[in-house]
Scaffold this active site. Structure first.
Site, PDB file in Angstrom:
ATOM      1  N   THR A 291       5.840  30.719  30.451  1.00 49.98           N
ATOM      2  CA  THR A 291       6.552  29.459  30.241  1.00 49.98           C
ATOM      3  C   THR A 291       7.956  29.721  29.718  1.00 49.98           C
ATOM      4  OG1 THR A 291       4.500  28.281  29.764  1.00 49.98           O
ATOM      5  CG2 THR A 291       6.516  27.304  28.906  1.00 49.98           C
ATOM      6  N   GLY A 292       8.892  28.849  30.083  1.00 44.35           N
ATOM      7  CA  GLY A 292      10.215  28.890  29.474  1.00 44.35           C
ATOM      8  C   GLY A 292      11.290  29.428  30.388  1.00 44.35           C
TER       9      GLY A 292
ATOM     10  N   THR B 272      13.032  32.100  30.334  1.00 41.67           N
ATOM     11  CA  THR B 272      13.012  33.521  30.685  1.00 41.67           C
ATOM     12  C   THR B 272      11.923  33.816  31.704  1.00 41.67           C
ATOM     13  OG1 THR B 272      13.784  34.028  28.448  1.00 41.67           O
ATOM     14  CG2 THR B 272      12.967  35.854  29.747  1.00 41.67           C
TER      15      THR B 272
ATOM     16  N   ASP C  46       5.606  37.243  31.719  1.00 46.26           N
ATOM     17  CA  ASP C  46       6.112  36.187  30.840  1.00 46.26           C
ATOM     18  C   ASP C  46       7.435  36.622  30.251  1.00 46.26           C
ATOM     19  OD1 ASP C  46       6.203  33.816  29.403  1.00 46.26           O
ATOM     20  OD2 ASP C  46       4.214  34.059  28.508  1.00 46.26           O
TER      21      ASP C  46
ATOM     22  N   ASP D 130      10.842  35.638  23.093  1.00 44.25           N
ATOM     23  CA  ASP D 130      11.963  35.180  22.279  1.00 44.25           C
ATOM     24  C   ASP D 130      12.607  36.327  21.512  1.00 44.25           C
ATOM     25  OD1 ASP D 130      11.719  32.309  22.861  1.00 44.25           O
ATOM     26  OD2 ASP D 130       9.793  32.522  21.863  1.00 44.25           O
TER      27      ASP D 130
ATOM     28  N   LYS E  42       6.837  35.025  20.590  1.00 41.14           N
ATOM     29  CA  LYS E  42       6.821  34.096  21.703  1.00 41.14           C
ATOM     30  C   LYS E  42       6.468  32.707  21.172  1.00 41.14           C
ATOM     31  CE  LYS E  42       4.696  35.133  25.438  1.00 41.14           C
ATOM     32  NZ  LYS E  42       5.816  34.446  26.160  1.00 41.14           N
TER      33      LYS E  42
ATOM     34  N   GLU F 187      -0.226  31.083  26.178  1.00 42.77           N
ATOM     35  CA  GLU F 187       0.448  32.348  26.496  1.00 42.77           C
ATOM     36  C   GLU F 187      -0.340  33.528  25.944  1.00 42.77           C
ATOM     37  OE1 GLU F 187       5.124  30.941  26.795  1.00 42.77           O
ATOM     38  OE2 GLU F 187       4.331  31.591  24.868  1.00 42.77           O
TER      39      GLU F 187
ATOM     40  N   LYS G  54      17.324  39.389  23.522  1.00 42.04           N
ATOM     41  CA  LYS G  54      15.964  39.353  22.982  1.00 42.04           C
ATOM     42  C   LYS G  54      15.554  40.695  22.366  1.00 42.04           C
ATOM     43  CE  LYS G  54      15.932  35.280  24.729  1.00 42.04           C
ATOM     44  NZ  LYS G  54      15.050  34.862  25.814  1.00 42.04           N
TER      45      LYS G  54
END
Length: 252
Positions: free
Chosen positions: A38-39, A41, A98, A101, A111, A120, A138
Site C-alpha cells: 500500500t502507498g 512507494t 511493498d 517509510d 511501515k 501489510e 527512506k
C-alpha cells in the site's frame, strides 16, 4: 543543470528494477501468489507488475492486497485479487512486494504511513519472500526518532495505551484525517497513534514490547523477516541490499 531524479522518479525506478530483476531470477513467475503493498512507494510496483501481466510476461497471477486502496488499483489494472483466506491463496504467499517509510542498515523497517500496517505485516510475514522498494530518503541510520512509528489501537483503548506509552517516555500523537474531521480510521475500524522516541531504539525489542500492551493491535516495526531491499538514488543507480549476516535471512 542537475539531472537528479525526483522522489517519485526514484520510486518508479526502484519498482521497475525490482520487478524485472525478480522476474529474470525466477522469484516472480507465472502462476504465483503475490502480496501487494500500500502507498505511494508500493503503487509503482503494482502498476509495473500489471504491465508485465498485460504484455504476457506473467500469466495466472493471483494477488492478495494489503488495503482497499490496493484492491481498487488492482481491479482497475486487471490484476486478479483474492483473499488470503481463499482456496486460491490458502493463507500463504510466494512473494510480497511493498514500500517502506524508513529502512535501517539491517533492513529493519518502519511501515504504516498509509495506515495499512496490520494487513501489510500479515502479508509480509506469511510470504516465502519479502521485497521492499524505496527511494533514497527512506534509507536511514536508525529507527525510532525520525518518521513516526504507527501503532494501530482499538478505539476504546486510546487513553490507556497513550498513558502506558507516555510512562515509557514515548511521544504520542493521535493521527487525524485529512479532508475529514476526526481521527484516521483503518480498514479494520481502529485508530492510529504515531509515536516517537527521543533516542534511537532497538526495533526488534519494541516490536514485541508494544504488542504486549492491551488494546494495541499491531505496530509498524518490521524486524522478524528482513526483506531484500531495492533503493533508488537521485543519480539513477539502484542499490540491492540483503539483510546483513546475523539480522535474518532472505528466504528465497
Amino acid at each position: 543543470m542537475s539531472t537528479d531524479l525526483s522522489r517519485d522518479e526514484q520510486k518508479k525506478l526502484a519498482a521497475v528494477t525490482a520487478v524485472d530483476s525478480l522476474i529474470q531470477r525466477g522469484y516472480i513467475f507465472s502462476g504465483m501468489k503475490i502480496g501487494l503493498g500500500t502507498g505511494s512507494t508500493a503503487m509503482p510496483a503494482v502498476e509495473y507488475l500489471a504491465r508485465r501481466i498485460a504484455d504476457g510476461t506473467l500469466t495466472d497471477i493471483r494477488a492478495a492486497t494489503t488495503s482497499l486502496q490496493t484492491s481498487v488499483a488492482c481491479e482497475n489494472l486487471g490484476i486478479p485479487v483474492c483473499s488470503l483466506n481463499s482456496k486460491e491463496i490458502g493463507g500463504y504467499l510466494d512473494l510480497a512486494i511493498d514500500g517502506a517509510d524508513e529502512i535501517d542498515p539491517y533492513n529493519n523497517l518502519i511501515k504504516g504511513g498509509g495506515a495499512a500496517l496490520l494487513l501489510e505485516k500479515i502479508v509480509a510475514y506469511n510470504s516465502k519472500c519479502f521485497v521492499v522498494v524505496a527511494d533514497s530518503t527512506k534509507n536511514v541510520p536508525h529507527l525510532g526518532t525520525g518518521f513516526a512509528l504507527p501503532v494501530e489501537v482499538v478505539p476504546e483503548a486510546r487513553n490507556t495505551v497513550i498513558r502506558r506509552l507516555e510512562r515509557y517516555g514515548i511521544q504520542c500523537v493521535l493521527r487525524e484525517g485529512v479532508k475529514k474531521a476526526g481521527p484516521v480510521i483503518t480498514d479494520n475500524g481502529n485508530i492510529i497513534l504515531d509515536i516517537r522516541w527521543t533516542e534511537p531504539v532497538v526495533p526488534g525489542d519494541w516490536e514485541s514490547e508494544l504488542n504486549m500492551i492491551p488494546g494495541v493491535v499491531e505496530n509498524g516495526f518490521f524486524t522478524r523477516q528482513p526483506p531484500l531491499v531495492f533503493i533508488a538514488n537521485p543519480d539513477g543507480t539502484v542499490i540491492e541490499r540483503l539483510p546483513p549476516p546475523g539480522s535474518g535471512s532472505w528466504r528465497c
